[in-house]
Design an enzyme around this catalytic site. Structure first.
Site, PDB file in Angstrom:
ATOM      1  N   LEU A   3     -14.877   5.619  -5.858  1.00 13.09           N
ATOM      2  CA  LEU A   3     -13.400   5.345  -5.471  1.00 13.09           C
ATOM      3  C   LEU A   3     -12.706   4.177  -6.109  1.00 13.09           C
ATOM      4  O   LEU A   3     -13.360   2.960  -6.205  1.00 13.09           O
ATOM      5  CB  LEU A   3     -13.394   5.526  -3.626  1.00 13.09           C
ATOM      6  N   ARG A  35      -2.758  11.394   5.197  1.00 13.17           N
ATOM      7  CA  ARG A  35      -2.949  10.406   5.286  1.00 13.17           C
ATOM      8  C   ARG A  35      -2.634   8.865   4.439  1.00 13.17           C
ATOM      9  O   ARG A  35      -2.476   9.134   3.734  1.00 13.17           O
ATOM     10  CB  ARG A  35      -4.700   9.815   6.045  1.00 13.17           C
ATOM     11  N   ARG A  45      -0.129   9.367  -0.931  1.00 11.55           N
ATOM     12  CA  ARG A  45      -1.110   9.513  -1.373  1.00 11.55           C
ATOM     13  C   ARG A  45      -1.356  11.532  -2.107  1.00 11.55           C
ATOM     14  O   ARG A  45      -1.706  11.289  -3.227  1.00 11.55           O
ATOM     15  CB  ARG A  45      -2.805  10.662  -1.057  1.00 11.55           C
ATOM     16  N   GLU A  84      -6.749   2.723  -3.506  1.00 13.74           N
ATOM     17  CA  GLU A  84      -4.910   2.873  -3.358  1.00 13.74           C
ATOM     18  C   GLU A  84      -5.241   1.010  -3.745  1.00 13.74           C
ATOM     19  O   GLU A  84      -3.328   0.808  -4.351  1.00 13.74           O
ATOM     20  CB  GLU A  84      -4.563   2.675  -2.182  1.00 13.74           C
ATOM     21  N   PHE A 143       0.894  -1.350  -0.313  1.00 19.63           N
ATOM     22  CA  PHE A 143       0.486   0.246   0.191  1.00 19.63           C
ATOM     23  C   PHE A 143       1.414   0.853  -0.166  1.00 19.63           C
ATOM     24  O   PHE A 143       1.961   1.384   0.660  1.00 19.63           O
ATOM     25  CB  PHE A 143      -0.794   0.226   1.221  1.00 19.63           C
ATOM     26  N   HIS A 175     -11.576  12.665   0.143  1.00 19.99           N
ATOM     27  CA  HIS A 175     -11.932  11.502  -0.229  1.00 19.99           C
ATOM     28  C   HIS A 175     -11.736  11.771   1.751  1.00 19.99           C
ATOM     29  O   HIS A 175     -12.871  10.627   2.132  1.00 19.99           O
ATOM     30  CB  HIS A 175     -11.057  10.100  -0.758  1.00 19.99           C
ATOM     31  N   HIS A 212      -7.952  12.000  -3.138  1.00 14.70           N
ATOM     32  CA  HIS A 212      -7.229  10.332  -3.151  1.00 14.70           C
ATOM     33  C   HIS A 212      -6.853  10.383  -4.446  1.00 14.70           C
ATOM     34  O   HIS A 212      -8.068  10.951  -5.421  1.00 14.70           O
ATOM     35  CB  HIS A 212      -8.364   9.498  -3.210  1.00 14.70           C
ATOM     36  N   GLN A 256      -7.691  15.512   2.437  1.00 15.23           N
ATOM     37  CA  GLN A 256      -7.253  14.814   1.217  1.00 15.23           C
ATOM     38  C   GLN A 256      -7.706  14.700  -0.313  1.00 15.23           C
ATOM     39  O   GLN A 256      -8.493  14.027  -0.210  1.00 15.23           O
ATOM     40  CB  GLN A 256      -6.239  13.230   1.964  1.00 15.23           C
TER      41      GLN A 256
END
Lengths: 653, 82
Positions: free
Chosen positions: A295, A440, A329, A298, A172, A396, A285, A283
Site C-alpha cells: 500500500l 469507505r 477512493r 492516500e 485526505f 484493500h 485502494h 474497496q
C-alpha cells in the site's frame, strides 16, 4: 497480570444454544466424538476403542474478545477497565495484527488547521458511503471522534505536531468543509505515515496495565480455539463475545492485506446461521504498488502527490474537477481503470499509472512520508524524490461484515425488524455498523476501530455485570468443530490447500474486480460454487497437531471460501452501481427516487424495486448455497435537533 | 543409586507443582500423569527436547493456575469410525 499464553480453540456457547445451527445431518461418520472428563472412563469398553483423543481445556470468563487488532484491543481493555474478567484470543501476537499496516491517519474534527465541525465530517461520511451507511451509527462515530483522538493522545500515541504543538491534521480523500461547499478539509490526524503502527503499539502498551488474559496464537473456528503451540483445544465460556477479527482481503489474488486476513469472524457468524451484511462492497485502494501490492497511503495525495498517465497529464482533473486526486477512493480507482482501459496506462504493458511525488520538497517527504519512501524503494525500486511510483487499484478493505447496530450489538433481520442477538458483539473491519456503507473514506477505518471497540465495551458494561452466572453448556459443545478439525487433519483427497486457494483468488480477481458485468459475475458465481465443492477433495500433508500450519491454512481457506461465495453472489444480485460496487451494465444508482431530477411529481419506488438497502447473505456451509435477503438503511441520525440527517443526492466530487 | 541431575530435579519440581495446581480441577491429574509418563521415555541426553518441554510445561502450568481455567475434558473418536 496479562500473561501471554498459547491457547487452543475457543468455543462459544452461543453457537450451541441455537438449535437451528446444529445441522440435522451429521458429517460423514467422523462426528461421533464422545466427550468425557479426561481420565474418567465410564466403562472399560470405551477406553479400548479410542483412536484419536483431543484434550479440551475449559475456561470461564465474563467476556471474550476474538481478535487483537485495534478494535479487539480497545474492546478488551475497555471491558477490563469496567471490571469484567476478559480473555482476548488471537491467532497473532497483538502487535502483528493487520492494524499495524495502516498508514493514513484518523479523521477527527478537532479544528487544528482550520475551523471545523463534526457535522461536516458527518456529511462527508454519509456522502462517501453513497447513502448506504446507517446515519445513526455515522452520527455516533463522528461525534465521538474528537474525544477518541484526545483519548489516544492521552494514552501516549505520538501524533505528528504542528509548529505550535497541536496535532497535525492533513488533507485526505473525500473530506470537505461546510457540507461540501468550503473546499478541502484538513482533518486527518496522523503519525507521519505509520499511524496504524503507533495506534496498535499504544493500545497494546495500554492494555498491559489491565488484567486481560491474552491467548496468543490460538486459532478460533466457530468459537472453539486451537492452541497452535501444543495442539490442545480450549473452550471459553462467557456471557459476552466480541468479534474483532478483521477483513478478508486474501480472497483476492492481489491485495494489500496480510496473509492472515482471512475473514475468520465472518465465517464463524455464517456457520452460526447469522447473516453477513454488504459483503459485495470491496474497496479497491487506488495506490497499491504495481506487482507487489503493497500500500502507498492516500496521505501522499493529501500532501500534494498527483496521479499521472502516459501523457503526463493529471487526469483526475477531468473526473473530479473539485476534489481532483483527493476524491473518494472508488471514484479514483474507477478513473484509473478507465485511463488504463483507454490506452493511457504506463509501463511496457500499459497496465498501470504513476503516482508522482518528486515535485514536493524533500524535507516534507522525509518528515511526513518516511515509511512510503522506503516502501517504494524496497518494493518498486524507485527513489520518490526523483521518479514516480507505479501504482494500480488493489483490494484493500471490506466495507461489509457482521451487521451491528450503533452500539456494537450484532443484529439480524426478522419479520421486517432488526433484532439484537444477545451476547454477541462485533467491531472493527469485521463488523458492518454500517458507517462506511458502499464506500469507505480514508482515515475513517482507524476511527471506526477505536470508537466501536469502546462502544462494544460500554454496551456490555451497561447491560451486564461482572461475575454474572453463565448459561448452562452442553458437555459436548463444540463437537462439530473438533470433528471438522479431525477431518481436515487426516484429509487425503487430491487437491492441495494452496491449489484450491489460488483457484479461488484468481477467480475472484478476474470476475469481481473494479468494474463488474452481469455475465462475467454469473460465470464467476458458477466457478466459485464449483471451487467450493472441491473443498471436499482437499489433501493435507501434516498429520501432527503441534504447530500444524497446513491445518491452520486449511481452516483459514474454509473461512475464506465462505466469504468469497457470499461476496460474488451478492455482487451478482445487486443490479446497480453504488460506491465501490460498479456495474458496467447498470451504470446508475437505483434509489427510491431519482435524485438527479427534482423530487416533485416523482413516485416513490416500492422497497423491492430499488437498491438503497443492505444485503444480508446466508450460506449453508454443507452445500455452499447462498441466500440473500435485504434490510433497509437507517436514515435518521441519533438526534435530529443536534445533527439533521442528510437526504440522498447525486454524488460528485 | 546415582543422584538426580539438575534438570531431573527441575522436572520433578514441575511435576509436583502441576499436581498441586490441578488438585481441585477435574480432569487434569490423569492427563498430567499421562503426559509425564509418556515423556519420561525421552533419553536423559536429549537435553534440547527436555528443555523445550519444560518451558512449554511452565507456560501450561501458569494457565492451569489461572482462576478461569475450570476443567479438562476430551473429545475421543472411537476406533472403528476412521
Amino acid at each position: 497480570m496479562a500473561s501471554v499464553r498459547a491457547a487452543s480453540r475457543l468455543l462459544s456457547k452461543r453457537v450451541l444454544s441455537k438449535t437451528t445451527t446444529v445441522p440435522a445431518a451429521s458429517v460423514q461418520g467422523s462426528r461421533n466424538f464422545h466427550f468425557s472428563i479426561y481420565g474418567k472412563k465410564k466403562n472399560a469398553k470405551v477406553s479400548d476403542d479410542i483412536s484419536t483423543q483431543y484434550p479440551v481445556v475449559d475456561h470461564e470468563f465474563d467476556a471474550v474478545v476474538v481478535g487483537a487488532g485495534g478494535a479487539g484491543l480497545r474492546a478488551a481493555f475497555g471491558l477490563s477497565e469496567a471490571g469484567f474478567n476478559t480473555a482476548c484470543v488471537t491467532k497473532l501476537f497483538p502487535t502483528r495484527s493487520h492494524t499495524v499496516a495502516a498508514q493514513g491517519g484518523i479523521n477527527a474534527a478537532l479544528g487544528n488547521m482550520e475551523e471545523d465541525d463534526w457535522r461536516w465530517h458527518f456529511y462527508d461520511t454519509v456522502k462517501g458511503s453513497d447513502w448506504l451507511g446507517d446515519q445513526d451509527a455515522i452520527h455516533y462515530m463522528t461525534e465521538q471522534a474528537p474525544a477518541a483522538v484526545v483519548e489516544l493522545e492521552n494514552f501516549g500515541m505520538p501524533f505528528s505536531r504542528t509548529e505550535d504543538g497541536k496535532i497535525y491534521q492533513r488533507a485526505f480523500g473525500g473530506q470537505s468543509l461546510k457540507y461540501g461547499k468550503g473546499g478541502q478539509a484538513h482533518r486527518c490526524c496522523c503519525v507521519a505515515d505509520r499511524t496504524g503502527h503507533s495506534l496498535l503499539h499504544t493500545l497494546y502498551g495500554r492494555s498491559l496495565r489491565y488484567d486481560t488474559s491474552y491467548f496468543v496464537e490460538y486459532f478460533c473456528k466457530g468459537v472453539i480455539a486451537l492452541c497452535m503451540e501444543d495442539g490442545s483445544i480450549h473452550r471459553f465460556r462467557a456471557q459476552n463475545t466480541v468479534i474483532a477479527t478483521g477483513g478478508y482481503g486474501r480472497t483476492y489474488f492481489s491485495c494489500t492485506s496480510a496473509h492472515t486476513s482471512t475473514g475468520d469472524g465472518n465465517a464463524m457468524v455464517t456457520r452460526a446461521g447469522l447473516p453477513c451484511q454488504d459483503l459485495e462492497f470491496v474497496q479497491f485502494h487506488p495506490t497499491g504498488i504495481y506487482g507487489a501490492g503493497c500500500l502507498i497511503t492516500e496521505g501522499c495525495r493529501g500532501e500534494g502527490g498527483i496521479l499521472i498517465n502516459s501523457e503526463g497529464e493529471r487526469f483526475m482533473e477531468r473526473y473530479a474537477p473539485n476534489a481532483k486526486d483527493l476524491a473518494s477512493r472508488d471514484v479514483v480507482s474507477r478513473s484509473m481503470t478507465i485511463e488504463i482501459r483507454e490506452g493511457r496506462g504506463v509501463g511496457p504493458e500499459k497496465d498501470h499509472v504513476y503516482l508522482q511525488l518528486h515535485h514536493l520538497p524533500p524535507q516534507q517527504l522525509a518528515t511526513r512520508l518516511p515509511g512510503i519512501s522506503e516502501t517504494a524503494m524496497i518494493f518498486a525500486g524507485v527513489d520518490v524524490t526523483k521518479e514516480p511510483i507505479p501504482v494500480l487499484p488493489t483490494v484493500h478493505y471490506n466495507m461489509g461484515g457482521v451487521p451491528t447496530n450503533y452500539k456494537g450489538q450484532v443484529i439480524t433481520h426478522t419479520g421486517g425488524e432488526d433484532k439484537v442477538v444477545r451476547g454477541l458483539y462485533a467491531c472493527g473491519e469485521a463488523a458492518c455498523a454500517s458507517v462506511h456503507g458502499a464506500n469507505r473514506l480514508g482515515a475513517n477505518s482507524l476511527l471506526d476501530l477505536v470508537v466501536f471497540g469502546r462502544a462494544c465495551a460500554l454496551t456490555i458494561a451497561e447491560e451486564h455485570k461482572p461475575g454474572e452466572k453463565l448459561s448452562p453448556l452442553q458437555p459436548s459443545a463444540g463437537e462439530e468443530s473438533v470433528a471438522n478439525l479431525d477431518k481436515l487433519r487426516f484429509a487425503n483427497g487430491n487437491l492441495r490447500t494452496s491449489e484450491i486457494r489460488l483457484n479461488m483468488q484468481k477467480t475472484m480477481q478476474a470476475h469481481a474486480a473494479v468494474f463488474r458485468t452481469g455475465s462475467v459475475l454469473k460465470e464467476g458465481c458458477d466457478k466459485m460454487d464449483a471451487i467450493y465443492q472441491t473443498l471436499d477433495d482437499i489433501k493435507t500433508f501434516d498429520r501432527g497437531i503441534v504447530w500444524n500450519t497446513d491445518l491452520v491454512e486449511t481452516l483459514e481457506l474454509q473461512n475464506l471460501m465462505l466469504n468469497a461465495v457470499q461476496t460474488i453472489h451478492a455482487a451478482e444480485q445487486r443490479k446497480e452501481s453504488r460506491g465501490a460496487h460498479a456495474r458496467e451494465d447498470f451504470k446508475d444508482r437505483v434509489d427510491e427516487y431519482d435524485y438527479s431530477k427534482p423530487l416533485q411529481g416523482q413516485e416513490k419506488k416500492p422497497y423491492d424495486q430499488h437498491w438503497r438497502k443492505h444485503s444480508l447473505s446466508f450460506v449453508d456451509p454443507k452445500t455452499g448455497k447462498v441466500t440473500l435477503k435485504y434490510r433497509p438503511v437507517i436514515d435518521s441520525s441519533l438526534d435530529e435537533q443536534d445533527c439533521a440527517h442528510v437526504p440522498p443526492a447525486i454524488r460528485s466530487y | 543409586m546415582s543422584r538426580h541431575s539438575k534438570l531431573q530435579k527441575q522436572v520433578l519440581a514441575l511435576y509436583r507443582q502441576f499436581l498441586r495446581a490441578g488438585r481441585d480441577k477435574p480432569g487434569f491429574i490423569p492427563r498430567i500423569r499421562d503426559e509425564f509418563r509418556e515423556n519420561s521415555r525421552i533419553k536423559k541426553t536429549d537435553v534440547m527436547h527436555i528443555e523445550y518441554l519444560y518451558r512449554r510445561g511452565q507456560r501450561q502450568l501458569e494457565q492451569l493456575r489461572d482462576v478461569n481455567t475450570k476443567q479438562l475434558g476430551s473429545f475421543a473418536k472411537p476406533k472403528d469410525q476412521s
